[in-house]
Design an enzyme around this catalytic site. Structure first.
Site, PDB file in Angstrom:
ATOM      1  N   LYS A  35     -23.392  -0.675   6.577  1.00 35.48           N
ATOM      2  CA  LYS A  35     -24.437  -1.514   7.193  1.00 35.48           C
ATOM      3  C   LYS A  35     -23.973  -2.963   7.316  1.00 35.48           C
ATOM      4  O   LYS A  35     -24.724  -3.896   7.107  1.00 35.48           O
ATOM      5  CB  LYS A  35     -25.722  -1.473   6.353  1.00 35.48           C
ATOM      6  CG  LYS A  35     -26.269  -0.098   6.079  1.00 35.48           C
ATOM      7  CD  LYS A  35     -27.045   0.414   7.236  1.00 35.48           C
ATOM      8  CE  LYS A  35     -27.699   1.727   6.840  1.00 35.48           C
ATOM      9  NZ  LYS A  35     -27.923   2.602   7.931  1.00 35.48           N
ATOM     10  N   CYS A  36     -22.719  -3.156   7.659  1.00 34.90           N
ATOM     11  CA  CYS A  36     -22.090  -4.473   7.685  1.00 34.90           C
ATOM     12  C   CYS A  36     -21.734  -4.828   9.126  1.00 34.90           C
ATOM     13  O   CYS A  36     -21.519  -3.941   9.955  1.00 34.90           O
ATOM     14  CB  CYS A  36     -20.823  -4.405   6.809  1.00 34.90           C
ATOM     15  SG  CYS A  36     -19.773  -5.846   6.866  1.00 34.90           S
TER      16      CYS A  36
END
Length: 183
Positions: A35-36
């Site tokens: 989720k970066c």
């Protein structure tokens, strides 16, 4: 002299894996997150893996949830996300910590061998990362800690750390070094 081959890690199912299994291969060891802002690098990493794997190149993926809780979920959920979203085939290991007292011994070793390499100043996320990190620690650049997800350590065929790349590094530069080590 100590090398990465002196370490064992756990695969995503919890089985102990000796890094000696990767002796005589060029390795790229990466701490990752699903989720970066750098998560799309999985696609570029998979392209490198597909291009050089048959020549003795491996990517070892270590999910890490230490940076903004950007690797939520179980090890299996992370694996499934990477496989389905980016088609990754390279080995993925158990989620671990890369900084602090309880950092995985492998990552303590990697950071001892190669400290912070500096940001690629041309990358669009560099000003954001610099501002974010310097607000919490004005001296962050002098510390060897891993600063964010997708920091990469390049390992030669003898198990020695030859380079560290921060997540802003252009993957074409990394590919050039991989090619040199494979020759």
């Amino acid at each position: 002299m100590k090398t990465v081959y002196d370490f064992s890690v756990k695969d995503r199912k919890g089985k102990e894996v000796s890094l000696r299994e990767y002796a005589n291969e060029v390795l790229l060891i990466v701490n990752t997150a699903t989720k970066c802002g750098f998560t799309p690098q999985y696609e570029e990493l998979e392209a490198l893996y597909q291009k050089y794997h048959t020549q003795g190149f491996e990517i070892l993926d270590f999910p890490c949830n230490q940076f903004g809780q950007q690797a939520p979920g179980t090890d299996e959920a992370i694996h499934n996300f990477c496989k389905l979203t980016y088609g990754t085939d390279f080995p993925r290991f158990k989620k671990l910590k890369v900084n602090g007292e309880d950092a995985d011994p492998l990552f303590k070793f990697l950071k001892e061998q190669k400290g912070f390499a500096g940001w690629d100043e041309t990358h669009h996320l560099t000003p954001i990362l610099d501002k974010l990190l310097s607000e919490s620690d004005p001296d962050y650049k002098q510390k060897p800690d891993i600063k964010w997800n997708f920091t990469k350590f390049l390992i030669n065929k003898k198990g020695m750390v030859v380079a560290r790349f921060e997540p802003t590094e252009n993957l074409a530069n990394i590919e050039t070094m991989i090619q040199q080590l494979l020759d």
